[in-house]
Scaffold this motif. Structure first.
Motif, mmCIF file in Angstrom:
data_model
loop_
_atom_site.group_PDB
_atom_site.id
_atom_site.type_symbol
_atom_site.label_atom_id
_atom_site.label_comp_id
_atom_site.label_asym_id
_atom_site.label_seq_id
_atom_site.Cartn_x
_atom_site.Cartn_y
_atom_site.Cartn_z
ATOM 1 N N TYR A 1 0.844 -1.188 0.000
ATOM 2 C CA TYR A 1 0.000 0.000 0.000
ATOM 3 C C TYR A 1 0.883 1.243 0.000
ATOM 4 C CZ TYR A 1 1.049 0.374 5.013
ATOM 5 O OH TYR A 1 1.691 0.488 6.210
ATOM 6 N N ARG A 2 0.275 2.372 -0.381
ATOM 7 C CA ARG A 2 0.986 3.650 -0.319
ATOM 8 C C ARG A 2 -0.022 4.783 -0.170
ATOM 9 N NH1 ARG A 2 3.106 4.032 -6.614
ATOM 10 N NH2 ARG A 2 1.074 4.329 -7.597
ATOM 11 N N LYS A 3 0.478 5.916 0.316
ATOM 12 C CA LYS A 3 -0.361 7.108 0.462
ATOM 13 C C LYS A 3 -0.153 7.997 -0.755
ATOM 14 C CE LYS A 3 0.504 10.206 3.743
ATOM 15 N NZ LYS A 3 0.508 10.812 5.091
ATOM 16 N N ILE A 4 -1.240 8.586 -1.251
ATOM 17 C CA ILE A 4 -1.140 9.550 -2.344
ATOM 18 C C ILE A 4 -1.871 10.826 -1.945
ATOM 19 C CG2 ILE A 4 -1.031 7.749 -4.104
ATOM 20 C CD1 ILE A 4 -3.941 8.539 -4.855
ATOM 21 N N LYS A 5 -1.474 11.921 -2.579
ATOM 22 C CA LYS A 5 -2.126 13.200 -2.327
ATOM 23 C C LYS A 5 -2.328 13.902 -3.656
ATOM 24 C CE LYS A 5 -1.800 17.352 0.571
ATOM 25 N NZ LYS A 5 -0.964 18.083 1.569
ATOM 26 N N ALA A 6 -3.578 14.230 -3.978
ATOM 27 C CA ALA A 6 -3.911 14.914 -5.221
ATOM 28 C C ALA A 6 -4.912 16.014 -4.921
ATOM 29 C CB ALA A 6 -4.481 13.930 -6.241
ATOM 30 N N LYS A 7 -4.592 17.228 -5.372
ATOM 31 C CA LYS A 7 -5.471 18.388 -5.164
ATOM 32 C C LYS A 7 -5.824 18.556 -3.692
ATOM 33 C CE LYS A 7 -7.467 18.084 -9.810
ATOM 34 N NZ LYS A 7 -8.688 17.972 -10.625
ATOM 35 N N GLY A 8 -4.849 18.309 -2.830
ATOM 36 C CA GLY A 8 -5.040 18.537 -1.405
ATOM 37 C C GLY A 8 -5.735 17.411 -0.666
ATOM 38 N N LYS A 9 -6.191 16.372 -1.392
ATOM 39 C CA LYS A 9 -6.917 15.274 -0.749
ATOM 40 C C LYS A 9 -6.008 14.060 -0.602
ATOM 41 C CE LYS A 9 -10.910 12.189 -1.273
ATOM 42 N NZ LYS A 9 -12.010 11.729 -2.147
ATOM 43 N N GLU A 10 -5.988 13.489 0.596
ATOM 44 C CA GLU A 10 -5.179 12.310 0.846
ATOM 45 C C GLU A 10 -6.009 11.042 0.664
ATOM 46 O OE1 GLU A 10 -3.254 12.363 4.613
ATOM 47 O OE2 GLU A 10 -1.665 13.726 3.946
ATOM 48 N N GLN A 11 -5.434 10.071 -0.015
ATOM 49 C CA GLN A 11 -6.051 8.759 -0.179
ATOM 50 C C GLN A 11 -4.973 7.698 -0.042
ATOM 51 O OE1 GLN A 11 -8.081 9.454 -4.115
ATOM 52 N NE2 GLN A 11 -9.755 8.378 -3.096
ATOM 53 N N TYR A 12 -5.417 6.445 -0.073
ATOM 54 C CA TYR A 12 -4.474 5.338 -0.041
ATOM 55 C C TYR A 12 -4.765 4.414 -1.211
ATOM 56 C CZ TYR A 12 -3.335 6.941 4.643
ATOM 57 O OH TYR A 12 -2.931 7.707 5.706
#
Length: 871
Positions: A477-488
């Protein structure tokens, strides 16, 4: 040797070394969020380097279509200026996936260049990685020692990290590389300056010809390096440069890779290439380069558009048009004439173009036609800017507007301006350009962390064709951040979730870890990896999870996907076999299908197509799915989509062998009867030569039909339930047209009476016949008619007529032509500066007549006062 012979010799050589020849991947990239286009030969093999998939062969070779329009030496506005950089190019490559390494790669590259192609050894130089203390990377002594067996030590040059350490991106596989450079200068120049001093110095005659990359590390998010479990070889040799060197030319464009296109352009324009080092020569090179990028991108499924990859193709096409318009004196579409020439040239190596030559030519023609009209508008715009300028300069933001809106490069704006004695603000242009780049980067910026690996041995398996739920576990798994929103993002050992592909949206659903449930909001592919998007991580991510898809959404999506196959076959049956899929979207609500066709689909044709699809549904045809070798599937008549990359074993979906056989990785129903009913909702144009059909199936189709029947019921009620509803509606339309004609006559009479009364209210203001009045009219057209009627009766005039129409301010301003010329009064400028701010609106028009509209109808008296005060 000819270019085709040189290409074939490369492939034959590596076959003799145990390599399997693979076809080029499409130039348009799918399932890789980091790329718009294939920009290197290694792109199609990223899964192997990342460990996401095991290669079918340990050794492969190919020639890959690539497209680069940004980065080192590849700025679009520079292509054609020199003689050796390109947008689209071929990359010859040989690859080892955990098999041979540095020794064989070096030995074979030297053997091919010097023994097969017979390049003079004394003109070749090689570079190796010198090491980098900041990363504890040592000199690539291994490569140095292997090269010593072929090349004198003084021709083995040290290269820094920038030139001799290759990285796939900010993270991922990487390693030292060894380049081969060739000195193409005449002997007289070589005697004066040692070639090794010109390597990697941007000398146009001392150029890199081949790069051997030795992938042995993995770059992590924190910039540290770890050794890869297997070492790989990734090589690339620029085909166009190789041909130039072997054929003894000083320019890539003098080779037979480009000469056919240039000769065709000469015939079409009546001009000659190569007489002078001029803008005319640059135009020939731009056209010869750009037509390749345009055609192969379209053939691989990327239509020109205003966003993303489509915008890149549109920019390339427009740049070519600008050059032939400005420097080859061509004012009608030229590029489309070259499409058949190019298709014939590459018929055996990249056959996808000649198979779609009519379609590609049509798209190019329409794009050219549209831009030529835009170009003329842009020239008028810059002329207006110069006419209105207070000093002899064009400001930078205007120059950028011309670039962004009309496709004018800065140098074209500067050229047109200089011809009129104007300067152009280059610094301001660059500021505006950078601001746009920053906005674009911010909008698309994606920050991805390193993978946290829980199980490095588990291979992710898709079980969703058979199952809608499965017991599984998270492998990484990894964390991503796009347009200020964090998801996994999670990868599962096995998953029933279908990843977005082939137009079918990704599945949603849940993952349950013990008593905790996590929602899966989307499923996508990254290369060959199935990635599940979640908004949070479970407390115990290492435990077994139950993966369950949203079954209702999957069923509805599956129905719509199967319907697209039935639709595709029906379109080809009714419209012709030229119809080919150009895009699709399949979700739970509806299906959208884009296809090649050069005319609107008539109502009669739509009815016929719909009938065929519903007939196949009623026949309840079994949907048979087979896995076959690709060649065997194609022999069965299976349709493959242009721009898709298929494996050697493919999935074939059959809905009656005589009706629909397609290669498809999507999910499908068991029999066509499950669709229930199929109904069109719209048909429209998408682009030149591309139509779009939208439709619904099953319960959504029934709901659509019921909604239409309800509307019909309400119309009948409104018309008092006539026996013949069509006759009743036609009667209403006829009556409406008659009343409109009568109203028009009355309006004209009202305008005539108003104009007669208003003539007496004209007053002299500073020698000008001024009329300012709020009048009682019902529409803006009446205001305009009033102005034009008064114009014939009053000379030397300025009229400002205003009206409150439906609570909104409407203003018409007319100025006699002599005042425009003598006093410099311009209606659009007065509207913009004096009127629009008062009524909180906007407007425009011609120099002698302009209109405005706004929110503040109570400020119309102030508008008249303002214009009068100005006079």
């Amino acid at each position: 040797m000819t270019a085709p012979e040189i290409r074939q010799q490369f492939l034959d050589f590596f076959v003799s070394k145990g390599h399997h020849i693979v076809p080029s991947a499409p130039i348009v990239v799918k399932n890789d969020p980091t790329l718009l286009f294939t920009n290197a030969g290694m792109n199609q093999f990223k899964d192997y380097f990342l460990g996401n998939r095991a290669p079918a062969w340990k050794r492969v070779a190919d020639t890959q279509k690539c497209l680069r329009v940004s980065g080192k030496h590849n700025d679009l506005e520079e292509v054609g200026i020199d003689t050796y950089h390109h947008t689209m190019f071929e990359m010859l490559g040989n690859w080892s996936f955990g098999d041979y390494f540095k020794k064989e790669a070096i030995d074979w590259s030297w053997e091919l260049l010097t023994q097969v192609y017979k390049l003079p050894k004394d003109r070749l130089y090689v570079t190796i990685f010198e090491g980098d203390a900041s990363e504890n990377l040592e000199k690539d002594q291994e490569a140095f020692d292997f090269w010593k067996q072929h090349v004198p030590e003084d021709r083995i040059l040290m290269g820094n990290k920038k030139d001799n350490f290759w990285e796939m991106g900010d993270t991922g596989p990487c390693g030292p590389c060894s380049e081969i450079h060739v000195d193409c200068r005449p002997d007289s120049e070589r005697a004066l300056v040692d070639g090794k001093t010109l390597v990697n110095a941007d000398n146009p005659q001392v150029i890199e010809i081949w790069n051997n990359v030795f992938m042995q590390f993995n770059r992590l998010k924190d910039r540290t390096l770890e050794s890869l479990p297997a070492k790989h070889v990734d090589t690339g040799m620029g085909f166009e440069r190789l041909v130039r060197v072997i054929q003894g030319h000083s320019s890539n464009y003098d080779t037979d890779v480009f000469s056919g296109t240039i000769e065709a352009t000469e015939k079409l324009t009546g001009m000659k290439y190569g007489r002078t080092d001029s803008k005319q020569d640059v135009a020939f090179r731009v056209i010869a380069d750009h037509i390749r990028a345009i055609c192969f991108a379209i053939a691989d499924g990327q239509l020109p558009s205003n966003t993303g990859a489509g915008y890149v193709i549109r920019r390339i096409l427009r740049r070519a048009v600008r050059y032939y318009y400005s420097f080859l004196n061509q004012k009608k579409p030229l590029l489309q004439e070259l499409v058949p020439v190019l298709a014939q040239q590459f018929a055996t190596v990249f056959p996808e173009l000649i198979q779609q030559v009519d379609f590609v030519q049509k798209v190019v023609f329409e794009e050219e036609n549209n831009f030529l009209r835009t170009l003329e508008s842009g020239i008028r715009r810059i002329e207006d800017v110069m006419d209105a300028a207070k000093d002899k300069s064009v400001d930078g933001r205007t120059a950028f507007e011309l670039y962004d809106t009309y496709g004018f490069p800065y140098d074209l704006t500067s050229l047109i301006a200089s011809e009129k004695g104007f300067t152009t603000d280059e610094a301001g242009f660059k500021v505006a350009m950078q601001e746009q780049k920053d906005r674009s980067r911010a909008a698309t910026e994606l920050d991805m962390g390193d993978w946290t690996v829980l199980n490095d041995t588990a291979e992710s398996v898709f079980v969703g064709y058979e199952l809608t739920e499965a017991e599984t576990s998270v492998t990484k798994y990894r964390k991503i951040k796009a347009k200020g929103k964090e998801q996994y993002q999670l990868v599962l050992a096995q998953t029933p979730f279908y990843a977005e592909s082939g137009g079918q949206v990704g599945d949603t659903g849940t993952l349950t870890f013990g008593t905790e449930t996590v929602n899966v909001t989307d499923t996508k592919k990254e290369n060959n990896l199935i990635i599940h998007f979640v908004d949070k991580l479970p407390a115990n991510i290492s435990t077994t999870a139950k993966a369950v898809i949203n079954k209702n959404n999957r069923l509805s999506t599956t129905m719509n996907h199967s319907a697209t196959h039935l639709l595709h076959a029906a379109l080809r049956q009714v419209l012709g076999t030229h119809v080919a899929q150009k895009g699709s979207l399949v979700n739970p609500e509806a299906l959208r299908f884009d296809f090649s066709h050069f005319a609107k689909v008539t109502d009669e044709e739509l009815a016929q197509i719909e009938d065929i699809v519903n007939e196949k549904i009623r026949a309840n045809i079994p949907v048979v799915i087979k896995e076959l070798p690709k060649e065997e599937a194609l022999k069965l008549g299976a349709m493959a989509l242009f721009g898709e990359k298929y494996g050697d074993v493919v999935r074939v979906v059959v809905m009656d062998p005589a009706y629909s056989v397609e290669l498809c990785g999507g999910t499908h129903i068991g029999a066509t009867g499950e669709l229930g009913i199929f109904k069109f909702t719209s048909e429209s144009a998408v682009a030149a030569g591309v139509r779009r059909i939208e439709a619904v199936t099953g319960g959504n189709a029934l709901a659509f039909v019921n909604a239409q029947l309800q509307q019909l019921k309400e119309v009948k009620a409104a018309l008092k339930h006539p026996k013949e509803i069509v006759v009743a509606v036609e009667g209403l339309i006829s009556e409406k047209a008659s009343l409109e004609k009568r109203l028009e006559v009355l309006e004209l009479e009202k305008v005539r009476q108003l104009s007669a009364g208003l003539q007496s209210e004209v007053e002299n203001v500073n020698g000008i016949n001024f009329l300012g009045k709020i009048v009682d009219v019902n529409n803006a057209e009446a205001l305009k008619q009033l102005c034009f009627t008064l114009k014939t009766q009053v000379e030397n005039h300025v009229f400002v007529l205003a009206a409150n129409i439906g609570g909104k301010a409407n203003v018409a301003l007319m100025i006699s032509e002599n005042l425009v010329a003598e006093k410099g009064l311009e209606a659009p400028k007065i509207i913009k500066e004096k009127i629009a701010p008062i009524i909180k609106g906007g407007g425009g028009g011609q120099k002698s007549f302009a209109t405005a509209g706004g929110q503040e109808a109570g400020q119309l008296d102030q508008v008249i006062t303002q214009v009068k005060a100005m006079l």
